[in-house]
Motif scaffolding. Structure first.
Motif, PDB file in Angstrom:
ATOM      1  N   LEU A 259       0.833  -1.164   0.046  1.00 13.73           N
ATOM      2  CA  LEU A 259      -0.132   0.000   0.115  1.00 13.73           C
ATOM      3  C   LEU A 259       0.752   1.133   0.043  1.00 13.73           C
ATOM      4  O   LEU A 259       1.784   1.503   0.922  1.00 13.73           O
ATOM      5  N   ARG A 260       0.503   2.096  -0.906  1.00 12.80           N
ATOM      6  CA  ARG A 260       1.503   3.292  -0.974  1.00 12.80           C
ATOM      7  C   ARG A 260       0.659   4.428  -0.217  1.00 12.80           C
ATOM      8  O   ARG A 260      -0.628   4.634  -0.119  1.00 12.80           O
ATOM      9  N   ASP A 261       1.458   5.294   0.435  1.00 10.61           N
ATOM     10  CA  ASP A 261       0.904   6.070   1.566  1.00 10.61           C
ATOM     11  C   ASP A 261       1.242   7.777   0.883  1.00 10.61           C
ATOM     12  O   ASP A 261       1.436   8.592   1.715  1.00 10.61           O
ATOM     13  N   ASP A 262       1.278   7.760  -0.515  1.00  8.59           N
ATOM     14  CA  ASP A 262       1.724   9.101  -0.964  1.00  8.59           C
ATOM     15  C   ASP A 262       0.616   9.800  -1.905  1.00  8.59           C
ATOM     16  O   ASP A 262       1.114  10.418  -2.767  1.00  8.59           O
ATOM     17  N   ALA A 263      -0.649   9.228  -1.724  1.00  4.63           N
ATOM     18  CA  ALA A 263      -1.980   9.904  -2.715  1.00  4.63           C
ATOM     19  C   ALA A 263      -1.648  11.577  -2.187  1.00  4.63           C
ATOM     20  O   ALA A 263      -1.781  11.872  -1.090  1.00  4.63           O
ATOM     21  N   PRO A 264      -2.219  12.346  -3.488  1.00  5.32           N
ATOM     22  CA  PRO A 264      -2.204  13.538  -3.128  1.00  5.32           C
ATOM     23  C   PRO A 264      -3.349  14.105  -2.501  1.00  5.32           C
ATOM     24  O   PRO A 264      -4.624  14.000  -3.299  1.00  5.32           O
ATOM     25  N   LEU A 265      -3.344  14.360  -1.278  1.00  4.46           N
ATOM     26  CA  LEU A 265      -4.625  15.039  -0.507  1.00  4.46           C
ATOM     27  C   LEU A 265      -4.317  15.894   0.360  1.00  4.46           C
ATOM     28  O   LEU A 265      -3.436  15.974   0.802  1.00  4.46           O
TER      29      LEU A 265
END
Length: 904
Positions: free
Chosen positions: A247-253
């Motif tokens: 799981l990546r935790d770098d989504a732009p939000l």
């Protein structure tokens, strides 16, 4: 001491949508046929979260349409997954709307799956010292568990995942989950893993070596040679798989967790949505368990409107004099029932100028309410105004007022505008055209709903028990906001090119439908009782045949028991799967009927049971006690295509071509001295299709009066019309209608029980012969995509946002809607115009005969025997001459003492 922060609840939307869709065990639908089982199950999950946890911070996270970064890494990612079922596709926007109305924030980020967005939210929350509860049962999310700050909870199974709970379930700790999944792989998402390594073996490897990296580095130490070889050969696949499951935790939000604070729910809009979906008890749950806030009722102090409560004749007469000087009058009746044929008048609200309204209390039953005017006095004074052409009358669903007033001896004339119908024309895809929503959208004001005045569910009281002051504020608001909406909606209709459709078609249709509802249709209840016994005997016969084949009795209505018999004991082929096992829905059973007689008997049993419960046993209870007739309601603002629908009861779904359907229609009878006359457009959708496409072969066939299906079969199979076999004609007929509804090779193959290759070849042959059809379909889709809507012959519009979707399945659905709406909507326009023309003729002649029913392309009349010749000729002339098309419109007619005899 540091204050303990409220946890952030993250809801895995996609997982619960699928679980809700497949987990219900049966198909649920709204009154208009929209599937609702996913909405139902998703709501149950949300309700549990909101009720039990009462979260302050919450976010529902959706998977985006289209590919994500994982597809860039591995193009075959999820390639083995079936497309989302169409019944689920249509429920996704409803679920999103429900979440929004509940005041719950949500996220959907293109290119990032919901799991990655949740991982990113977890990172932000931990940075702020905020605990997180991940609401999901998905094992992939176990890797985020990091107690005490990050826990995972599955409300449906009521399972809480701590690090120890993860270890007990998977045999590894949360930080080892991605390595375990990398070794196992996942056939659902097409993640390769190490071939031949399952959960138990992967668990043993991780427990022995600690991590995937150590497994691959020390592969020579794997004790079993065969396993050693598997891992050695699949090193790259294992590393690729870990990259896919990580799981990546770098989504732009946005970073602040406070952004996900829950807002107050919009109870009015929720009520509209749930009532539309047939899920009204949900709102009861919300108001009872979640303390949702509702806007206060409008009062004189809160706005400019001046409300009058007219309790004596002098004040009433003075107000009526004012009204007679005005050009327009908005009227709203408050009654004892939503059924216009059962309703008694409790009060009358009138509005004749902006910000001015009056309420006349008549039938309030509570004590100490002060004086009220007698109903006879109110009706007597109102009659000259309501029966005059001026002032013009406007209302919200004014058809209801017309029927109630007519039952009380007043014929409402001068109907000029209906805000509900106008809202529908502007946005036919909207599930609600209730006044509260229209006021909010077009006036920008809050508007109290009926439930705010009379309560809801178990706490609902009759309007006659509502205090007069409270009733007056609500009713005056209804009448006055309706009055102010009229010029606004009229201008919007004009700007959209829809005003002529409103004035020439939909508005005149209101009175036509009202008279049909008021007249009703007679049914022979004794015949229905006999038919009920006959159907019951038929069900028992089918039941015995099923038990004999199955080798013993079982619960035929139980999907689980039926599945065990069909696919376990009898080993029938599995046609379609759900998450709980092989499907046993009606379409599956109809397909299985070709393989085994038990399925044929089950189909017959279910068909009889449905007809018995829906019509044969239900219709007698719907006979009006005073008229002795059944009064269906015609819904003018429900279907997105423009078609009318029928409810309470729905008389448009009685089978036409089956023996059972015919026997039910025999129970619909004419009054003494009358006959039933049925007039049915012949192949109207195909004729409109030919008109639009301009295809020379289609035009020539209809112009010559040929059997269009025989002609199509001859063209497709390269034979003369005389050489066409019944089987060829059946294939051609299926294709002719399938093309209109956007049927592809898969659908055609299923219908004709042929291979998809053969079906595709058949469609290709059709388009080779009918090239004008192919060109028009491409053109209408392109135009709808460009304009954003499809348009009918009379200018009706349906907006189709699906055409802009990046999801191929949704976009293809939009293409089908563009073609189907143009054809089916035009057919609806044609029959509506014919109804208005026929009604005008019958009114002018003051006939004893009356129009009773509209069933899609068919009109049914109750005709006085002495008027039969004239009515037959007039109806045929009006229906066939309603519009000038490139091909002739043809009407088939028949008459008899009952509907079955009359059906042409």
């Amino acid at each position: 001491m540091t204050e303990k922060k409220s946890p952030l609840f993250l809801i895995d939307a996609s997982s619960y949508m699928y679980r809700a869709f497949y987990g219900m065990g049966r198909r649920l639908t709204a009154p208009d046929g929209t599937p609702t089982q996913a909405v139902f199950g998703f709501h149950q999950m949300l309700h549990k979260v909101l009720k039990e946890k009462q979260p302050e911070l919450i976010c529902v996270v959706y998977d985006p349409p289209g590919p994500t970064f994982r597809h860039d890494i591995y193009p075959e990612y999820k390639a083995t997954r079936d497309r989302m079922p169409e019944d689920l596709v249509v429920q996704v926007p409803i679920i999103k709307k429900m979440v929004e109305l509940l005041g719950i924030p949500s996220l959907e980020i293109p290119g990032y799956e919901a799991d990655d967005v949740m991982a990113t939210l977890v990172r932000h929350a931990l940075r702020e010292g905020c605990p997180v509860v991940i609401v999901s049962g998905d094992k992939d999310l176990h890797q985020l568990v990091n107690e005490p700050l990050v826990l995972q909870w599955d409300p449906q199974k009521d399972e809480l995942y701590t690090a120890e709970a993860v270890r007990q379930k998977l045999g590894v700790l949360p930080n080892q989950v991605q390595d375990l999944l990398a070794l196992m792989g996942d056939s659902t998402d097409n993640i390769p893993g190490v071939p031949g390594v399952g959960k138990k073996t992967a668990e043993d490897l991780i427990r022995l070596f600690g991590s995937l990296d150590e497994v691959l580095r020390r592969v020579d130490e794997i004790p079993k040679a065969s396993l050693r070889k598997k891992v050695e050969e699949a090193k790259e696949a294992a590393l690729l798989s870990r990259e896919l499951v990580r799981l990546r935790d770098d989504a732009p939000l946005e970073t602040p967790v406070a952004r996900y604070r829950r807002r107050p729910a919009n109870v009015h809009a929720l009520q509209e949505l749930y009532e539309k979906l047939g899920l009204r008890r949900f709102l009861t749950d919300l108001t009872k368990d979640l303390s949702v806030q509702t806007p206060a009722l409008p009062t004189e102090a809160s706005g400019l409107r001046q409300d009058r409560i007219l309790r004596d004749e002098a004040a009433f007469e003075e107000t009526l004099k004012e009204i007679q000087r005005e050009n327009v009058l908005s009227i709203d009746l408050e009654t004892t029932s939503q059924d216009a044929m059962q309703a008694d008048i409790v009060g009358v609200a009138l509005s004749w100028r902006d910000q001015e309204a009056a309420y006349v209390p008549i039938g309030h039953e509570m004590e100490n309410q002060g004086p009220q005017l007698p109903l006879s006095v109110v009706l007597d004074r109102l009659r000259p105004i309501l029966e005059a052409e001026t002032p013009k009358k406007v209302g919200q669903n004014i058809k209801y007022e017309w029927v109630v007033l007519k039952r009380h001896g007043i014929e409402l004339r001068g109907i000029d505008f209906d805000t509900m119908v106008a809202s529908y024309l502007l946005d036919p895809g909207n599930p609600s055209h209730r006044l509260e929503r229209i006021v909010a959208e077009h006036l920008g004001e809050p508007k109290a709903a009926y439930a705010d005045v009379a309560g809801f569910g178990a706490k609902e009281i009759p309007f006659s028990r509502v205090p007069i002051e409270k009733a007056a504020a609500y009713a005056c608001s209804d009448a006055e906001t309706t009055l102010r909406l009229v010029p606004i909606l009229r201008k919007k209709l004009d700007d959209a090119g829809l005003l002529n459709l409103m004035d020439s078609l939909e508005r005149p249709l209101i009175e036509v439908l009202a008279r049909m509802e008021l007249r009703g249709v007679r049914v022979d209840t004794e015949k229905l009782k006999v038919l009920s016994r006959s159907f019951e005997e038929g069900m028992l016969k089918e039941e015995q045949a099923i038990y004999e084949i199955a080798g013993g009795p079982f619960n035929i209505q139980s999907p689980v028991q039926l599945r065990d018999i069909l696919f376990g004991k009898l080993q029938l082929p599995v046609i379609k799967k759900t998450k709980t096992g092989p499907s046993t829905d009606m379409s599956v059973l109809e397909e299985l009927a070709a393989h085994h007689p038990i399925a044929e008997h089950i189909v017959a049993y279910r068909s009889l049971a449905k007809l018995k419960n829906t019509y044969v046993d239900a219709l007698p209870s719907m006979v009006h006690p005073r008229t002795g007739r059944i009064h269906t309601s015609y819904n003018q603002t429900v279907t997105a295509t423009g078609r009318l629908s029928s409810s309470e009861p729905n008389l448009q779904n009685i089978p036409v071509r089956t023996e059972e359907g015919r026997r039910i229609r025999e129970a619909f009878v004419a009054d003494p001295g009358h006959v039933l006359l049925a007039a049915d457009y012949s192949q109207i959708e195909l004729r409109i299709f030919a008109h639009y496409s301009g295809d020379e072969r289609l035009l020539a066939a209809f112009e010559a009066g040929d059997d269009i299906h025989r002609r199509t079969a001859a063209e497709m199979f390269g034979v003369t019309p005389q050489e066409v076999t019944p089987e060829m004609r059946r294939h051609a007929k299926t294709i002719n209608f399938g093309i209109i509804y956007g049927m592809g090779p898969y659908g055609l193959a299923k219908q004709l029980k042929i291979s998809q290759t053969s079906a595709k070849a058949a469609i290709d042959r059709y388009f080779e012969r009918y090239q004008g059809v192919k060109r028009w379909i491409e053109q209408v889709i392109a135009e709808a995509d460009k304009r954003g809507y499809a348009e009918t012959l009379l200018g009706r519009r349906r907006f189709i946002p699906e055409l802009k979707s990046r999801n191929r399945t949704v976009r293809q659905q939009g293409e089908r809607l563009a073609v189907n709406t143009t054809i089916q909507g035009s057919a609806a326009d044609v029959i509506k115009k014919a109804m208005i023309d026929i009604h005008g003729e019958m009114q002018a002649r003051r006939c004893r005969s009356a129009m009773l029913l509209q069933v899609h392309d068919e009109l049914v009349f109750e005709v006085a025997e002495e008027e039969l010749d004239w009515i037959q000729k007039m109806v045929k002339d009006r229906m066939e001459g309603v519009l000038s098309l490139r091909v002739p419109l043809v009407v088939d007619m028949g008459w008899g003492k009952n509907w079955a005899e009359a059906h042409p």
